[in-house]
Design a protein around this motif. Structure first.
Motif, PDB file in Angstrom:
ATOM      1  N   LEU A 150       0.835  -1.195   0.000  1.00  0.00           N
ATOM      2  CA  LEU A 150       0.000   0.000   0.000  1.00  0.00           C
ATOM      3  C   LEU A 150       0.873   1.249   0.000  1.00  0.00           C
ATOM      4  O   LEU A 150       1.828   1.357   0.770  1.00  0.00           O
ATOM      5  CB  LEU A 150      -0.888   0.003   1.252  1.00  0.00           C
ATOM      6  N   VAL A 152       0.205   5.352   0.449  1.00  0.00           N
ATOM      7  CA  VAL A 152      -0.784   6.378   0.792  1.00  0.00           C
ATOM      8  C   VAL A 152      -0.137   7.745   0.652  1.00  0.00           C
ATOM      9  O   VAL A 152       0.975   7.976   1.139  1.00  0.00           O
ATOM     10  CB  VAL A 152      -1.307   6.204   2.232  1.00  0.00           C
ATOM     11  N   ASP A 181      -1.490  -0.962  -4.198  1.00  0.00           N
ATOM     12  CA  ASP A 181      -2.734  -0.304  -3.805  1.00  0.00           C
ATOM     13  C   ASP A 181      -2.394   1.152  -3.510  1.00  0.00           C
ATOM     14  O   ASP A 181      -1.748   1.447  -2.503  1.00  0.00           O
ATOM     15  CB  ASP A 181      -3.293  -1.022  -2.571  1.00  0.00           C
ATOM     16  N   ARG A 183      -3.572   4.926  -2.668  1.00  0.00           N
ATOM     17  CA  ARG A 183      -4.701   5.672  -2.133  1.00  0.00           C
ATOM     18  C   ARG A 183      -4.269   7.107  -1.839  1.00  0.00           C
ATOM     19  O   ARG A 183      -3.295   7.328  -1.118  1.00  0.00           O
ATOM     20  CB  ARG A 183      -5.236   5.002  -0.879  1.00  0.00           C
ATOM     21  N   ILE A 185      -5.381  10.734  -0.267  1.00  0.00           N
ATOM     22  CA  ILE A 185      -6.320  11.370   0.655  1.00  0.00           C
ATOM     23  C   ILE A 185      -6.438  12.837   0.257  1.00  0.00           C
ATOM     24  O   ILE A 185      -5.459  13.591   0.346  1.00  0.00           O
ATOM     25  CB  ILE A 185      -5.842  11.213   2.109  1.00  0.00           C
ATOM     26  N   GLN A 195      -6.319  14.375   9.268  1.00  0.00           N
ATOM     27  CA  GLN A 195      -6.671  13.253   8.400  1.00  0.00           C
ATOM     28  C   GLN A 195      -6.090  11.930   8.923  1.00  0.00           C
ATOM     29  O   GLN A 195      -6.097  10.931   8.220  1.00  0.00           O
ATOM     30  CB  GLN A 195      -6.153  13.495   6.975  1.00  0.00           C
ATOM     31  N   LEU A 198      -8.415   8.860   8.956  1.00  0.00           N
ATOM     32  CA  LEU A 198      -8.645   8.313   7.626  1.00  0.00           C
ATOM     33  C   LEU A 198      -7.429   7.534   7.132  1.00  0.00           C
ATOM     34  O   LEU A 198      -7.558   6.469   6.514  1.00  0.00           O
ATOM     35  CB  LEU A 198      -8.988   9.446   6.654  1.00  0.00           C
ATOM     36  N   LEU A 199      -6.240   8.060   7.418  1.00  0.00           N
ATOM     37  CA  LEU A 199      -5.011   7.339   7.063  1.00  0.00           C
ATOM     38  C   LEU A 199      -5.015   5.955   7.702  1.00  0.00           C
ATOM     39  O   LEU A 199      -4.752   4.944   7.032  1.00  0.00           O
ATOM     40  CB  LEU A 199      -3.787   8.134   7.521  1.00  0.00           C
ATOM     41  N   GLU A 201      -7.529   4.223   8.755  1.00  0.00           N
ATOM     42  CA  GLU A 201      -8.586   3.397   8.171  1.00  0.00           C
ATOM     43  C   GLU A 201      -8.128   2.765   6.861  1.00  0.00           C
ATOM     44  O   GLU A 201      -8.411   1.596   6.591  1.00  0.00           O
ATOM     45  CB  GLU A 201      -9.841   4.238   7.943  1.00  0.00           C
ATOM     46  N   HIS A 202      -7.414   3.530   6.049  1.00  0.00           N
ATOM     47  CA  HIS A 202      -6.896   2.988   4.785  1.00  0.00           C
ATOM     48  C   HIS A 202      -5.893   1.866   5.044  1.00  0.00           C
ATOM     49  O   HIS A 202      -5.923   0.826   4.365  1.00  0.00           O
ATOM     50  CB  HIS A 202      -6.227   4.100   3.967  1.00  0.00           C
ATOM     51  N   ASP A 205      -7.754  -1.219   6.321  1.00  0.00           N
ATOM     52  CA  ASP A 205      -8.530  -1.833   5.243  1.00  0.00           C
ATOM     53  C   ASP A 205      -7.629  -2.640   4.308  1.00  0.00           C
ATOM     54  O   ASP A 205      -7.965  -3.762   3.911  1.00  0.00           O
ATOM     55  CB  ASP A 205      -9.266  -0.745   4.458  1.00  0.00           C
ATOM     56  N   HIS A 206      -6.482  -2.067   3.965  1.00  0.00           N
ATOM     57  CA  HIS A 206      -5.553  -2.786   3.093  1.00  0.00           C
ATOM     58  C   HIS A 206      -5.065  -4.075   3.744  1.00  0.00           C
ATOM     59  O   HIS A 206      -5.033  -5.129   3.104  1.00  0.00           O
ATOM     60  CB  HIS A 206      -4.364  -1.896   2.739  1.00  0.00           C
TER      61      HIS A 206
END
Length: 215
Positions: A150, A152, A181, A183, A185, A195, A198-199, A201-202, A205-206
């Motif tokens: 991932l 981000v 992946d 992502r 933001i 944020q 949200l970071l 959460e990403h 989720d990954h």
């Protein structure tokens, strides 16, 4: 959360370690941002990555690179810091010899070090790179990138422009056998101010999706 002292290449390395009681729990190592720009293992992004992996069932370690906090040595332009990361991973694997998976996560400078560690250690099967400084450092060593992971990025990152990271991602996504992946933001700056949730959460989720796919 116990303090730990790790034997590093230039002396002791100061760390924090959280052990998961589940048998054969996966392990993760967290790498902090640039030592010469205030980066420590208590950086907010590194701290939240640490706890996100802990909540996902990992035994997780974060530590200070040489010359930071109580870690001995002096800054070494990335070369020594990569050796520090390798020593910290050795320690983590010694404590968890039967871990069923190994991940590395890093923020900014730590993401650059983490991707180099990925190339050296084939047992690392997953990575999280937050704001990898593709505009500052050479990432061409990822040829090929050995693991899926991932990346981000904050769209409003003032230190690492999103297009530079997108260009890196495009090169990695063109490689066969791995999945990147990516992502972005939308309102996030380099430090993910306001944020952070949200970071995390990403990242969670990954990790969930990777583990579900492997099950």
């Amino acid at each position: 959360m116990p303090d730990v002292i790790i034997n590093g290449p230039e002396g002791r390395l100061e760390g924090r370690y959280l052990h998961n009681r589940e048998a054969n729990a996966p392990v993760a190592i967290i790498l902090h941002p640039h030592p010469q720009h205030g980066g420590t293992m208590n950086n907010k992004v590194a701290y939240h990555l640490f706890h996100t992996f802990a909540k996902q069932g990992f035994s997780v370690l974060r530590f200070n690179f040489r010359g930071v906090g109580r870690s001995q040595g002096v800054y070494d332009r990335g070369e020594g810091e990569l050796s520090d990361a390798a020593s910290a991973l050795d320690w983590l694997q010694t404590i968890n010899p039967n871990a069923r998976a190994c991940w590395v996560a890093g923020f900014s400078f730590g993401a650059w070090i983490g991707m180099q560690l990925l190339m050296r250690r084939p047992e690392i099967e997953g990575f999280v790179s937050v704001a990898p400084p593709a505009n500052m450092y050479d990432f061409t060593f990822l040829a090929p990138c050995p693991s899926s992971g991932l990346i981000v990025q904050g769209q409003k990152d003032e230190l690492v422009p999103e297009p530079s990271v997108a260009k890196l991602v495009q090169k990695l996504q063109a490689q066969r056998g791995i999945a990147i992946d990516y992502r972005v933001i939308p309102d996030a700056d380099h430090f993910f101010k306001d944020q952070m949730e949200l970071l995390c959460e990403h990242v969670a989720d990954h990790v969930d999706k990777r583990r579900a796919a492997a099950a």
